[in-house]
Write a protein that holds these residues in place. Structure first.
Motif, mmCIF file in Angstrom:
data_model
loop_
_atom_site.group_PDB
_atom_site.id
_atom_site.type_symbol
_atom_site.label_atom_id
_atom_site.label_comp_id
_atom_site.label_asym_id
_atom_site.label_seq_id
_atom_site.Cartn_x
_atom_site.Cartn_y
_atom_site.Cartn_z
ATOM 1 N N ASN A 76 -123.154 -118.322 61.666
ATOM 2 C CA ASN A 76 -123.935 -116.917 61.317
ATOM 3 C C ASN A 76 -125.261 -116.805 62.239
ATOM 4 O OD1 ASN A 76 -122.468 -116.705 59.265
ATOM 5 N ND2 ASN A 76 -123.710 -117.845 57.883
ATOM 6 N N LYS A 77 -125.596 -117.784 63.340
ATOM 7 C CA LYS A 77 -126.751 -117.692 63.857
ATOM 8 C C LYS A 77 -126.451 -117.205 65.444
ATOM 9 C CE LYS A 77 -129.595 -121.376 61.624
ATOM 10 N NZ LYS A 77 -130.043 -122.679 61.975
ATOM 11 N N HIS A 78 -125.262 -117.265 65.741
ATOM 12 C CA HIS A 78 -124.869 -116.765 67.010
ATOM 13 C C HIS A 78 -124.635 -115.366 66.811
ATOM 14 C CE1 HIS A 78 -123.045 -116.951 70.842
ATOM 15 N NE2 HIS A 78 -123.159 -118.143 70.980
ATOM 16 N N ASP A 79 -125.348 -114.608 67.945
ATOM 17 C CA ASP A 79 -125.316 -113.160 67.873
ATOM 18 C C ASP A 79 -124.188 -112.586 68.644
ATOM 19 O OD1 ASP A 79 -128.046 -113.285 67.048
ATOM 20 O OD2 ASP A 79 -129.054 -113.273 69.124
ATOM 21 N N LEU A 80 -123.256 -113.212 69.396
ATOM 22 C CA LEU A 80 -122.113 -112.665 69.865
ATOM 23 C C LEU A 80 -120.920 -113.053 68.948
ATOM 24 C CD1 LEU A 80 -122.319 -114.384 73.661
ATOM 25 C CD2 LEU A 80 -123.064 -111.966 72.615
ATOM 26 N N ILE A 81 -120.827 -113.417 67.957
ATOM 27 C CA ILE A 81 -119.882 -114.028 66.923
ATOM 28 C C ILE A 81 -119.631 -112.606 65.945
ATOM 29 C CG2 ILE A 81 -118.968 -115.087 64.995
ATOM 30 C CD1 ILE A 81 -119.966 -117.629 66.289
ATOM 31 N N LEU A 82 -118.592 -111.753 65.820
ATOM 32 C CA LEU A 82 -118.541 -110.758 65.056
ATOM 33 C C LEU A 82 -118.538 -110.984 63.634
ATOM 34 C CD1 LEU A 82 -115.665 -109.049 67.331
ATOM 35 C CD2 LEU A 82 -118.139 -108.573 67.318
ATOM 36 N N LYS A 83 -118.952 -110.095 62.702
ATOM 37 C CA LYS A 83 -119.091 -110.332 61.320
ATOM 38 C C LYS A 83 -117.581 -109.801 60.750
ATOM 39 C CE LYS A 83 -123.231 -111.686 61.710
ATOM 40 N NZ LYS A 83 -123.551 -113.315 61.765
ATOM 41 N N ASP A 84 -116.971 -109.037 61.396
ATOM 42 C CA ASP A 84 -115.775 -108.474 60.932
ATOM 43 C C ASP A 84 -114.848 -108.578 61.930
ATOM 44 O OD1 ASP A 84 -114.006 -107.289 59.492
ATOM 45 O OD2 ASP A 84 -114.280 -105.302 59.676
ATOM 46 N N THR A 141 -105.962 -107.422 76.924
ATOM 47 C CA THR A 141 -105.402 -106.122 76.488
ATOM 48 C C THR A 141 -106.246 -105.719 75.222
ATOM 49 O OG1 THR A 141 -103.043 -106.720 77.231
ATOM 50 C CG2 THR A 141 -103.545 -104.924 75.391
ATOM 51 N N GLU A 142 -106.431 -106.508 74.381
ATOM 52 C CA GLU A 142 -107.183 -106.282 73.035
ATOM 53 C C GLU A 142 -108.889 -106.195 73.321
ATOM 54 O OE1 GLU A 142 -105.879 -104.766 70.593
ATOM 55 O OE2 GLU A 142 -103.838 -105.217 71.451
ATOM 56 N N ALA A 143 -109.706 -105.447 72.606
ATOM 57 C CA ALA A 143 -110.901 -105.645 72.935
ATOM 58 C C ALA A 143 -111.732 -106.809 72.370
ATOM 59 C CB ALA A 143 -111.700 -104.357 72.078
ATOM 60 N N THR A 144 -110.923 -107.544 71.397
ATOM 61 C CA THR A 144 -111.609 -108.724 70.756
ATOM 62 C C THR A 144 -110.620 -109.858 70.732
ATOM 63 O OG1 THR A 144 -110.634 -108.294 68.667
ATOM 64 C CG2 THR A 144 -113.071 -107.292 68.909
ATOM 65 N N ARG A 145 -111.053 -111.046 70.575
ATOM 66 C CA ARG A 145 -110.149 -112.348 70.655
ATOM 67 C C ARG A 145 -110.503 -113.316 69.761
ATOM 68 N NH1 ARG A 145 -109.637 -114.888 76.470
ATOM 69 N NH2 ARG A 145 -108.432 -116.339 74.994
ATOM 70 N N ARG A 146 -109.847 -113.957 69.283
ATOM 71 C CA ARG A 146 -110.229 -115.029 68.050
ATOM 72 C C ARG A 146 -110.320 -116.427 69.127
ATOM 73 N NH1 ARG A 146 -105.859 -116.622 63.895
ATOM 74 N NH2 ARG A 146 -105.402 -118.330 65.403
ATOM 75 N N VAL A 176 -113.245 -117.789 64.678
ATOM 76 C CA VAL A 176 -114.318 -116.981 64.703
ATOM 77 C C VAL A 176 -113.816 -115.734 65.668
ATOM 78 C CG1 VAL A 176 -116.087 -118.490 64.205
ATOM 79 C CG2 VAL A 176 -115.467 -118.008 66.693
ATOM 80 N N TRP A 177 -114.280 -114.462 65.518
ATOM 81 C CA TRP A 177 -113.891 -113.241 66.435
ATOM 82 C C TRP A 177 -114.935 -113.054 67.412
ATOM 83 C CZ3 TRP A 177 -108.933 -111.423 66.640
ATOM 84 C CH2 TRP A 177 -108.057 -111.809 65.754
ATOM 85 N N VAL A 178 -114.770 -112.636 68.520
ATOM 86 C CA VAL A 178 -115.782 -111.964 69.726
ATOM 87 C C VAL A 178 -115.083 -111.172 70.273
ATOM 88 C CG1 VAL A 178 -116.755 -114.578 69.470
ATOM 89 C CG2 VAL A 178 -115.019 -113.966 71.396
ATOM 90 N N ASN A 179 -116.123 -110.494 70.997
ATOM 91 C CA ASN A 179 -115.386 -109.386 72.161
ATOM 92 C C ASN A 179 -114.998 -110.122 73.219
ATOM 93 O OD1 ASN A 179 -116.360 -107.023 70.844
ATOM 94 N ND2 ASN A 179 -118.400 -107.455 71.372
ATOM 95 N N LYS A 180 -113.798 -109.980 73.756
ATOM 96 C CA LYS A 180 -113.061 -110.439 74.739
ATOM 97 C C LYS A 180 -114.184 -111.021 75.967
ATOM 98 C CE LYS A 180 -111.500 -106.582 77.401
ATOM 99 N NZ LYS A 180 -110.173 -105.919 77.763
#
Length: 270
Positions: free
Chosen positions: A200-208, A170-175, A229-233
């Protein structure tokens, strides 16, 4: 004489039932047209309301048959046929069928609720009734899921609509939650910095929202660090596997002890 009797009898029947038959035919023709208009109107209303295609077809068929049964009863009444007993027979048959198909009716009702309220759609990853998988089909009586290991799970809609449903899509992001365990001789600050460097080196992990790393437990053989950490689903599993592997390598390179058997675990969320 005998022929004349038959002619007279036929004439009397025409006189007696002819007008009723003509009226019944007129009612049938007009009634059939009204039924078509009502069904088309219902179809347009359902299309405008974005009803699910499966639900729309079923409801249109249901409306069509109900209206036709009413029309038939009206026509029979016009012909002078007693419709009270006819209606009673239909009601009794409906009751008998309903009692025999209680479970199926419950599943049907559940399917209707799912299609109307749409707690999930085809392609969503859900967890319900002790099963997890991607929704493959939503049918009137059942919902089909495909599990991550490519098994098909069929869940009755009655129990599905009455139970808890977790929709991971349902949500655009997941933890993504991890717990990393290190030895008691390990430096807490260095361990946090090492895990954070991987994140910090992983490109797919969100900063916010920002990642979080905290000491969550002093276990029997390890200090456990709870990491979020938070990512796009769509990136959930890629980040899941990458961070576990890369953190293990980074901890080894930093000389941080991981007790054997190591205490790295993942809180799986689907």
């Amino acid at each position: 004489m005998e022929t004349q009797k038959w002619i007279d009898a036929g004439y009397n029947l025409i006189i007696q039932y002819g007008p009723k038959l003509i009226l019944a035919i007129i009612i049938w023709i007009i009634g059939s047209w009204v039924v078509k208009v009502l069904v088309k109107g219902s179809q347009k209303a359902m299309t405008k309301a974005n009803y699910d295609e499966s639900l729309k077809k079923f409801l249109l068929n249901l409306v069509n048959w109900i209206l036709k049964i009413i029309l038939i009863i009206v026509v029979l009444g016009t012909l002078g046929i007693e419709t009270t007993s006819f209606a009673a027979i239909i009601a009794a048959a409906g009751l008998a069928i309903g009692l025999a198909l209680q479970g199926s009716l419950g599943n049907f009702a559940g399917g209707v609720l799912i299609m109307i309220f749409k707690p999930f759609k085809i392609g969503d990853y859900i967890q319900a009734q002790g099963e997890s998988g991607t929704v493959k089909e939503i049918e009137i009586f059942t919902t089909k899921l495909t599990t991550p290991d490519n098994k098909e799970v069929i869940i009755p809609n009655g129990s599905l609509s009455n139970g808890n449903i977790v929709n991971f899509s349902t949500e655009a992001t997941r933890r993504v939650d991890f717990t990393f365990g290190v030895g008691y001789d390990s430096d807490i600050k260095l361990t946090k910095e090492t895990i954070l460097s991987v994140i910090n080196k992983h490109d797919l992990i969100l900063k916010d929202p920002a990642p979080a790393i905290n000491v969550s437990e002093l276990g029997d053989s390890s200090i456990n660090f709870f990491t979020r950490v938070w990512v796009n689903k769509a990136d959930y599993w890629a980040v899941n596997f990458d961070v576990i592997e890369q953190t293990k390598e980074a901890l080894d390179a930093a000389g941080i002890d991981i007790p054997y058997p190591h205490q790295v675990e993942i809180h799986k969320q689907g």
